[in-house]
Design a protein around this motif. Structure first.
Motif, PDB file in Angstrom:
ATOM      1  N   GLU A 205       0.846  -1.207   0.000  1.00 58.74           N
ATOM      2  CA  GLU A 205       0.000   0.000   0.000  1.00 58.74           C
ATOM      3  C   GLU A 205       0.878   1.254   0.000  1.00 58.74           C
ATOM      4  OE1 GLU A 205      -2.310   0.530   3.608  1.00 58.74           O
ATOM      5  OE2 GLU A 205      -3.731   1.849   2.591  1.00 58.74           O
ATOM      6  N   GLU A 206       1.895   1.249   0.851  1.00 62.61           N
ATOM      7  CA  GLU A 206       2.760   2.431   0.936  1.00 62.61           C
ATOM      8  C   GLU A 206       3.525   2.644  -0.364  1.00 62.61           C
ATOM      9  OE1 GLU A 206       3.221   2.089   5.739  1.00 62.61           O
ATOM     10  OE2 GLU A 206       4.960   1.595   4.503  1.00 62.61           O
ATOM     11  N   TRP A 207       4.020   1.541  -0.922  1.00 60.58           N
ATOM     12  CA  TRP A 207       4.823   1.646  -2.148  1.00 60.58           C
ATOM     13  C   TRP A 207       3.958   2.120  -3.321  1.00 60.58           C
ATOM     14  CZ3 TRP A 207       5.574  -2.480  -6.223  1.00 60.58           C
ATOM     15  CH2 TRP A 207       6.546  -2.078  -7.157  1.00 60.58           C
ATOM     16  N   VAL A 208       2.813   1.497  -3.508  1.00 62.18           N
ATOM     17  CA  VAL A 208       1.970   1.771  -4.685  1.00 62.18           C
ATOM     18  C   VAL A 208       1.205   3.095  -4.543  1.00 62.18           C
ATOM     19  CG1 VAL A 208      -0.075   0.950  -5.952  1.00 62.18           C
ATOM     20  CG2 VAL A 208       1.756  -0.655  -5.353  1.00 62.18           C
ATOM     21  N   GLN A 209       0.730   3.382  -3.365  1.00 60.66           N
ATOM     22  CA  GLN A 209      -0.193   4.519  -3.226  1.00 60.66           C
ATOM     23  C   GLN A 209       0.489   5.824  -2.835  1.00 60.66           C
ATOM     24  OE1 GLN A 209      -3.441   1.309  -1.724  1.00 60.66           O
ATOM     25  NE2 GLN A 209      -3.755   3.363  -0.933  1.00 60.66           N
ATOM     26  N   GLU A 210       1.721   5.731  -2.354  1.00 59.86           N
ATOM     27  CA  GLU A 210       2.493   6.923  -2.006  1.00 59.86           C
ATOM     28  C   GLU A 210       1.660   7.903  -1.177  1.00 59.86           C
ATOM     29  OE1 GLU A 210       3.925   8.417  -5.735  1.00 59.86           O
ATOM     30  OE2 GLU A 210       5.170   6.660  -6.108  1.00 59.86           O
ATOM     31  N   GLY A 211       0.953   7.378  -0.213  1.00 61.03           N
ATOM     32  CA  GLY A 211       0.200   8.242   0.700  1.00 61.03           C
ATOM     33  C   GLY A 211      -1.239   8.486   0.288  1.00 61.03           C
ATOM     34  N   ARG A 212      -1.621   8.133  -0.915  1.00 61.80           N
ATOM     35  CA  ARG A 212      -3.023   8.350  -1.336  1.00 61.80           C
ATOM     36  C   ARG A 212      -3.933   7.350  -0.650  1.00 61.80           C
ATOM     37  NH1 ARG A 212      -5.756  12.328  -2.711  1.00 61.80           N
ATOM     38  NH2 ARG A 212      -4.422  12.857  -4.508  1.00 61.80           N
ATOM     39  N   ARG A 213      -4.934   7.854   0.056  1.00 66.26           N
ATOM     40  CA  ARG A 213      -5.927   7.003   0.701  1.00 66.26           C
ATOM     41  C   ARG A 213      -7.296   7.639   0.498  1.00 66.26           C
ATOM     42  NH1 ARG A 213      -5.495   5.739   6.314  1.00 66.26           N
ATOM     43  NH2 ARG A 213      -5.843   3.537   5.879  1.00 66.26           N
ATOM     44  N   PRO A 214      -8.369   6.873   0.589  1.00 70.09           N
ATOM     45  CA  PRO A 214      -9.692   7.487   0.427  1.00 70.09           C
ATOM     46  C   PRO A 214      -9.952   8.519   1.524  1.00 70.09           C
ATOM     47  CG  PRO A 214      -9.813   5.075   0.352  1.00 70.09           C
ATOM     48  CD  PRO A 214      -8.430   5.421   0.807  1.00 70.09           C
ATOM     49  N   ASP A 215     -10.725   9.560   1.181  1.00 67.37           N
ATOM     50  CA  ASP A 215     -11.121  10.553   2.188  1.00 67.37           C
ATOM     51  C   ASP A 215     -12.300  10.034   2.994  1.00 67.37           C
ATOM     52  OD1 ASP A 215      -9.338  12.652   1.173  1.00 67.37           O
ATOM     53  OD2 ASP A 215     -10.647  12.569  -0.593  1.00 67.37           O
ATOM     54  N   LEU A 216     -13.126   9.245   2.337  1.00 72.82           N
ATOM     55  CA  LEU A 216     -14.331   8.713   2.982  1.00 72.82           C
ATOM     56  C   LEU A 216     -14.591   7.319   2.427  1.00 72.82           C
ATOM     57  CD1 LEU A 216     -17.066   8.988   4.554  1.00 72.82           C
ATOM     58  CD2 LEU A 216     -18.001  10.079   2.498  1.00 72.82           C
ATOM     59  N   THR A 217     -14.890   6.386   3.328  1.00 75.95           N
ATOM     60  CA  THR A 217     -15.224   5.020   2.903  1.00 75.95           C
ATOM     61  C   THR A 217     -16.539   4.618   3.550  1.00 75.95           C
ATOM     62  OG1 THR A 217     -12.902   4.405   2.647  1.00 75.95           O
ATOM     63  CG2 THR A 217     -14.458   2.594   2.982  1.00 75.95           C
ATOM     64  N   LEU A 218     -17.447   4.104   2.738  1.00 75.73           N
ATOM     65  CA  LEU A 218     -18.722   3.613   3.262  1.00 75.73           C
ATOM     66  C   LEU A 218     -18.649   2.095   3.248  1.00 75.73           C
ATOM     67  CD1 LEU A 218     -21.065   5.993   1.241  1.00 75.73           C
ATOM     68  CD2 LEU A 218     -20.227   6.274   3.573  1.00 75.73           C
ATOM     69  N   PHE A 219     -18.731   1.493   4.428  1.00 74.57           N
ATOM     70  CA  PHE A 219     -18.745   0.030   4.503  1.00 74.57           C
ATOM     71  C   PHE A 219     -20.190  -0.421   4.682  1.00 74.57           C
ATOM     72  CE2 PHE A 219     -18.575  -3.791   7.363  1.00 74.57           C
ATOM     73  CZ  PHE A 219     -18.402  -4.691   6.323  1.00 74.57           C
ATOM     74  N   LEU A 220     -20.711  -1.068   3.665  1.00 74.12           N
ATOM     75  CA  LEU A 220     -22.089  -1.566   3.713  1.00 74.12           C
ATOM     76  C   LEU A 220     -22.068  -2.904   4.427  1.00 74.12           C
ATOM     77  CD1 LEU A 220     -23.253  -0.744   0.086  1.00 74.12           C
ATOM     78  CD2 LEU A 220     -23.431   0.654   2.133  1.00 74.12           C
ATOM     79  N   ASP A 221     -22.552  -2.913   5.646  1.00 74.21           N
ATOM     80  CA  ASP A 221     -22.424  -4.120   6.463  1.00 74.21           C
ATOM     81  C   ASP A 221     -23.695  -4.962   6.424  1.00 74.21           C
ATOM     82  OD1 ASP A 221     -21.213  -5.895   8.234  1.00 74.21           O
ATOM     83  OD2 ASP A 221     -22.245  -4.957   9.937  1.00 74.21           O
ATOM     84  N   VAL A 222     -23.505  -6.220   6.069  1.00 67.40           N
ATOM     85  CA  VAL A 222     -24.643  -7.127   5.982  1.00 67.40           C
ATOM     86  C   VAL A 222     -24.201  -8.490   6.524  1.00 67.40           C
ATOM     87  CG1 VAL A 222     -24.133  -7.951   3.627  1.00 67.40           C
ATOM     88  CG2 VAL A 222     -26.482  -7.779   4.343  1.00 67.40           C
ATOM     89  N   PRO A 223     -25.080  -9.196   7.249  1.00 67.38           N
ATOM     90  CA  PRO A 223     -24.696 -10.544   7.677  1.00 67.38           C
ATOM     91  C   PRO A 223     -24.357 -11.394   6.457  1.00 67.38           C
ATOM     92  CG  PRO A 223     -26.715  -9.857   8.776  1.00 67.38           C
ATOM     93  CD  PRO A 223     -26.419  -8.817   7.726  1.00 67.38           C
TER      94      PRO A 223
END
Ligand code: Z5A
Length: 210
Positions: free
Chosen positions: A122-140
């Motif tokens: 992640e560090e090598w490929v993304q060079e610090g780029r990460r999502p600002d907001l993530t929506l995790f749709l949680d379902v059983p």
């Protein structure tokens, strides 16, 4: 004048309703007259879509976990360079169906790859780029799998057993607990309209008039 460009990702196990959620996100920004780019992982570029075919195909059942993980990140490197970074630099919001949280959930939780190995990539490929907001749709898991089963023939991931998805779900929930500012958990066991309403609420609350 356009405010900041948001990088928003959607995550969830099988049948969580990511497609519907992507449409809600798109409408939210378009109603504000702001340009968006909708994309997905693995995929999003010509090379990325070719890699996606390799990853999902039953022709490669014996693929090693290292190969699978490197292919995810190869597609991601291309996606970042060709689509995500240029769009954000041009002030366009990027809405992405899955991103690196999925690697922690599936290759990490599902298949057992240690998180520190994913983090190094992640560090090598993304060079610090990460999502600002993530929506995790949680379902059983049983609800999600029952929904997905009604849709189409299973791909290489969808053929996994329920326990695989239980482990992936646990990783998503752990990550949401450790990054509550970025990852918002949405109860996706409800009917589609209710889930769409919850997604809108989070968007109003986090992005509002930004
Ligand atoms: N993967 C990985 O291993 N590592 C990585 O780093 C990345 C990905 C990025 C492909 O992803 C695979 O890649 C994925 C993880 C792996 N494999 N799995 N599992 P994908 O996102 O393209 O694949 P997917 O999870 O199979 O996506 P999907 O099928 O598009 O899921 P969804 O968008 O959440 O499902 P949906 O199409 O919105 O909904 C499925 C059905 O359920 C559909 O008929 C809906 O109408 C129904 N549904 C959805 N929500 C509801 C509610 N609330 N009520 C009733 N019915 C509903």
């Amino acid at each position: 004048m356009l405010g900041r460009a948001w990088f928003v990702t959607i995550e969830g196990i099988e049948g969580a309703g990511k497609s519907t959620c992507m449409a809600v996100l798109r409408r939210f920004f378009e109603a504000r007259g702001e340009p968006v780019v909708s994309t997905r992982e693995p995929g999003g570029t010509e090379l990325g879509e070719r890699i996606r075919e390799l990853l999902l195909s039953h022709s490669h059942e014996g693929m090693t976990l290292k190969s699978e993980t490197l292919l995810m990140f190869a597609a991601r490197a291309e996606h970042l360079a060709q689509v995500i970074e240029p769009a954000l630099a041009a002030g366009r919001h990027v809405l992405c169906d899955r991103f690196t949280d999925a690697t922690y959930a599936y290759q990490g939780g599902g298949r057992g790859l240690p998180a520190d190995q994913i983090q190094r990539l992640e560090e090598w490929v993304q060079e610090g780029r990460r999502p600002d907001l993530t929506l995790f749709l949680d379902v059983p898991v049983d609800t999600g799998l029952a929904r997905a089963a009604q849709r189409s023939a299973p791909d290489r991931f969808e053929r996994e057993q329920a326990e695989f998805f239980e482990r992936a779900r646990r990783v998503y929930l752990d990550r949401a607990r450790s990054e509550p500012g970025r990852i918002h958990v949405i109860d996706a066991s409800q009917p589609l309209e209710a889930v769409a309403g919850l997604v809108e609420q989070v968007l109003q609350q986090v992005i509002g008039n930004d």
